[in-house]
Design a protein around this motif. Structure first.
Motif, PDB file in Angstrom:
ATOM      1  N   GLY A  11      23.443  13.019 -23.136  1.00 26.23           N
ATOM      2  CA  GLY A  11      23.035  11.802 -23.846  1.00 26.23           C
ATOM      3  C   GLY A  11      22.158  12.113 -25.100  1.00 26.23           C
ATOM      4  O   GLY A  11      21.053  12.551 -24.867  1.00 26.23           O
ATOM      5  N   GLN A  12      22.347  11.524 -26.249  1.00 23.53           N
ATOM      6  CA  GLN A  12      21.606  11.736 -27.307  1.00 23.53           C
ATOM      7  C   GLN A  12      21.659  10.638 -28.287  1.00 23.53           C
ATOM      8  O   GLN A  12      22.550   9.916 -28.602  1.00 23.53           O
ATOM      9  N   LEU A  19      17.486   5.854 -25.072  1.00 23.13           N
ATOM     10  CA  LEU A  19      18.804   5.704 -24.718  1.00 23.13           C
ATOM     11  C   LEU A  19      19.068   5.349 -23.208  1.00 23.13           C
ATOM     12  O   LEU A  19      18.694   5.956 -22.483  1.00 23.13           O
ATOM     13  N   PHE A  20      19.865   4.372 -22.791  1.00 24.10           N
ATOM     14  CA  PHE A  20      20.019   3.977 -21.442  1.00 24.10           C
ATOM     15  C   PHE A  20      21.172   5.162 -21.055  1.00 24.10           C
ATOM     16  O   PHE A  20      22.082   5.348 -21.592  1.00 24.10           O
ATOM     17  N   PRO A  78      27.860   4.152 -23.445  1.00 27.15           N
ATOM     18  CA  PRO A  78      29.064   5.015 -23.814  1.00 27.15           C
ATOM     19  C   PRO A  78      28.706   5.328 -25.364  1.00 27.15           C
ATOM     20  O   PRO A  78      27.872   4.605 -26.077  1.00 27.15           O
ATOM     21  N   SER A  79      29.403   6.399 -25.767  1.00 28.18           N
ATOM     22  CA  SER A  79      29.332   6.859 -27.318  1.00 28.18           C
ATOM     23  C   SER A  79      29.600   5.396 -28.193  1.00 28.18           C
ATOM     24  O   SER A  79      30.678   4.833 -27.916  1.00 28.18           O
ATOM     25  N   ASP A 123      23.751   4.766 -33.135  1.00 24.92           N
ATOM     26  CA  ASP A 123      24.718   5.748 -33.319  1.00 24.92           C
ATOM     27  C   ASP A 123      24.184   6.800 -32.125  1.00 24.92           C
ATOM     28  O   ASP A 123      23.315   7.347 -32.083  1.00 24.92           O
ATOM     29  N   VAL A 124      25.075   6.857 -30.832  1.00 24.40           N
ATOM     30  CA  VAL A 124      24.960   7.616 -29.798  1.00 24.40           C
ATOM     31  C   VAL A 124      25.917   8.279 -29.415  1.00 24.40           C
ATOM     32  O   VAL A 124      26.990   7.762 -29.662  1.00 24.40           O
ATOM     33  N   THR A 125      25.563   9.348 -28.617  1.00 23.31           N
ATOM     34  CA  THR A 125      26.800  10.283 -28.091  1.00 23.31           C
ATOM     35  C   THR A 125      26.276  10.620 -26.693  1.00 23.31           C
ATOM     36  O   THR A 125      25.144  11.119 -26.377  1.00 23.31           O
ATOM     37  N   THR A 126      27.246  10.445 -25.646  1.00 24.43           N
ATOM     38  CA  THR A 126      27.019  10.877 -24.120  1.00 24.43           C
ATOM     39  C   THR A 126      28.383  11.415 -23.857  1.00 24.43           C
ATOM     40  O   THR A 126      29.472  11.204 -24.228  1.00 24.43           O
TER      41      THR A 126
END
Length: 513
Positions: A109-110, A128-129, A133-134, A241-244
């Motif tokens: 995750g980032q 980030l938790f 979700p992304s 804006d996150v991606t997991t």
């Protein structure tokens, strides 16, 4: 004098032979192993072996790009098979099995971007938790009433916006799910204590309240500032804006039960084998894993009266999933054979305390089933005998003993501390530094071999040996199992609750040496 010695030796030989014959009659196979006792088993536990095992776990983590032992990772898979192979190499002393179960795991995750008012907040003030979700959303922040633990806390203005929620009272996943159910496109949860944002998890989905939304943890200072600005009429817009990478995976518990000993009166003990994504998890809980593994290896040199089961639990960091799966799939008749369960989760914290779970409830008004108080007293006596101070820690079900409590199995164990700060009183009792976390590397990349306190590690590992030797030999003075005990309601697991571990002195401790 020589004649007296010869007579004594002959008597001792006859006694040992009688003991061996009894063992052959009772368990069906011959052995020349001595009967276990606490002094011998404790002597078998050395800091050299404990550190060697810890280094092996670190090597497993660092052999992969992820540099961790998260469930589903190469580091965790190597850990599982190393434990299994080690136990199977002990000349058939244990019946060893892998217990497979399926779960959801976040492999990576980032945060690609987090902006508030068009600017990036200060470095280290947001995280980030896990299980967020992304997503890529931009919307105004909307303050949530109270602590965001009830659907009524989310006003209509949250819909289409990013919910700004205080930490406290309920788990992070509930807050994110309720925000999503109210129409929010994201969630920002701010700490309710000074310092950095909390490294937390939403918990593995799904959950009945609904889907999670992209969720960020921020510091109390940032959150209070945003709340004040919004209260003054300022429109504060944020971008998340996150991606997991979240997948369905299979993983394994390793279960090892002695082939000898009374299988109707078993001792069970356990530790978890997985780390978080951030690091190798050598204290949390490589220390517990290696501690009970070393005791299991040493125990194989001895004969025992009562059977012992060692449980190496997977997915504790995802919400006690491995131990819960084991207990929920244990037939009632088999559960009734377990006289007690002992848990060892973090036993080598660098700024450590010697904490014993409050089995009798005298410190925190939350007791375990009958027998839990006796376990607490056992460990108090151990530390007293070792010339060490001790304290109580809340028996709230935040580690792998929780599922055992839930079905009425007496439980207990030890803990040397996680993210909570050492108090002045604790510094006087145990040394170390007041105002500093008991483990500054808790859930962080620096939780490696250099993070371990060797004094605490050896002391607590020998406590495991002491307890195993005692209960593997006799349950004298320990209450009989009450298998009609009503199911106990326990608190959420450690990684998803909001409160820190509570601990305090149970009684006047020993004077500091």
């Amino acid at each position: 004098m020589k004649y007296s010695i010869a007579i004594g030796a002959l008597a001792a030989t006859a006694s040992a032979t009688a003991g061996m014959k009894k063992h052959i009659r009772q368990y069906g196979y011959p052995t020349t192993k001595p009967v276990v006792n606490a002094t011998l088993l404790k002597a078998d536990i050395t800091i050299e072996n404990l550190l060697a095992g810890s280094k092996q776990l670190e090597d497993f983590a660092y052999a992969s790009e992820e540099r961790n032992r998260l469930i589903g990772s190469p580091g965790h898979n190597d850990t599982i098979y190393w434990i299994k192979d080690t136990l199977e190499s002990l000349d058939g002393y244990y019946n060893v099995s892998l217990q497979e179960f399926f779960t959801v795991a976040q492999l990576s995750g980032q945060i690609n971007s987090f902006l508030v008012g068009g600017a990036v907040p200060p470095n280290g003030s947001f995280l980030l938790f896990d299980y967020s979700p992304s997503g890529n959303v931009t919307a105004p922040l909307a303050v949530v009433s109270n602590l965001g633990c009830n659907a009524t806390d989310y006003p209509a203005g949250v819909s289409g916006n990013i919910a700004l929620i205080s930490r406290g009272s309920c788990d992070f996943g509930l807050k994110s799910a309720l925000a999503g159910a109210a129409g929010a496109v994201g969630a920002v949860i701010y700490n309710n204590a000074a310092g950095p944002p909390l490294q937390g998890t939403l918990g593995a989905p799904p959950r009945p309240e609904g889907d999670y939304v992209p969720s960020i943890s921020i510091s109390q200072n940032l959150g209070a500032g945003y709340v004040a600005a919004i209260g003054n009429g300022t429109n504060v817009t944020a971008t998340i804006d996150v991606t997991t990478d979240i997948r369905n995976i299979s993983t394994y518990n390793v279960i090892a039960t002695t082939n000898s000993g009374d299988q109707l009166n078993k001792l069970a003990l356990g530790a978890h084998t997985d780390s978080v994504a951030a690091g190798p998890g050598i204290n949390d809980d490589g220390s517990g894993t290696v501690g009970i593994l070393e005791v299991a290896k040493a125990l194989s040199k001895y004969t025992i009266t009562n059977a012992v089961t060692f449980g190496f639990w997977a997915a504790e960091e995802e919400g006690l999933l491995g131990s819960t799966y084991y207990v929920e799939n244990l037939p009632a008749a088999e559960a009734a054979k377990i006289r007690a369960y002992l848990n060892f989760d973090m036993i080598a914290s660098p700024n450590y305390i010697n904490a014993i779970y409050d089995g009798d409830g005298s410190s925190f008004n939350l007791s375990g089933p009958a027998g839990s108080a006796e376990i607490e007293t056992f460990f108090e006596d151990y530390f007293t005998g070792a010339g060490a101070n001790f304290t109580a820690t809340a028996f709230d079900g935040r580690s792998d003993y929780g599922p055992f409590l839930d079905v009425g199995i007496p439980s207990g164990g030890l803990f040397t501390g996680a993210e909570e700060l050492k108090t002045e009183e604790e510094a006087l009792l145990f040394g170390g530094t007041a105002g500093v976390a008991l483990d500054q590397c808790y859930h962080a990349a620096c939780d490696n071999v250099t993070n371990l306190n060797v004094e605490a590690f050896e002391l607590h590992a020998k406590a495991i040996a002491d307890s195993v030797a005692t209960y593997a030999l006799s349950w004298d003075g320990f209450p009989a199992r009450n298998t009609t005990t009503a199911k106990r309601s326990v608190v959420k697991p450690r990684r998803t609750v909001q409160n820190t571990h509570r601990r305090k002195s149970k009684r006047a401790p020993l004077a500091k040496k």
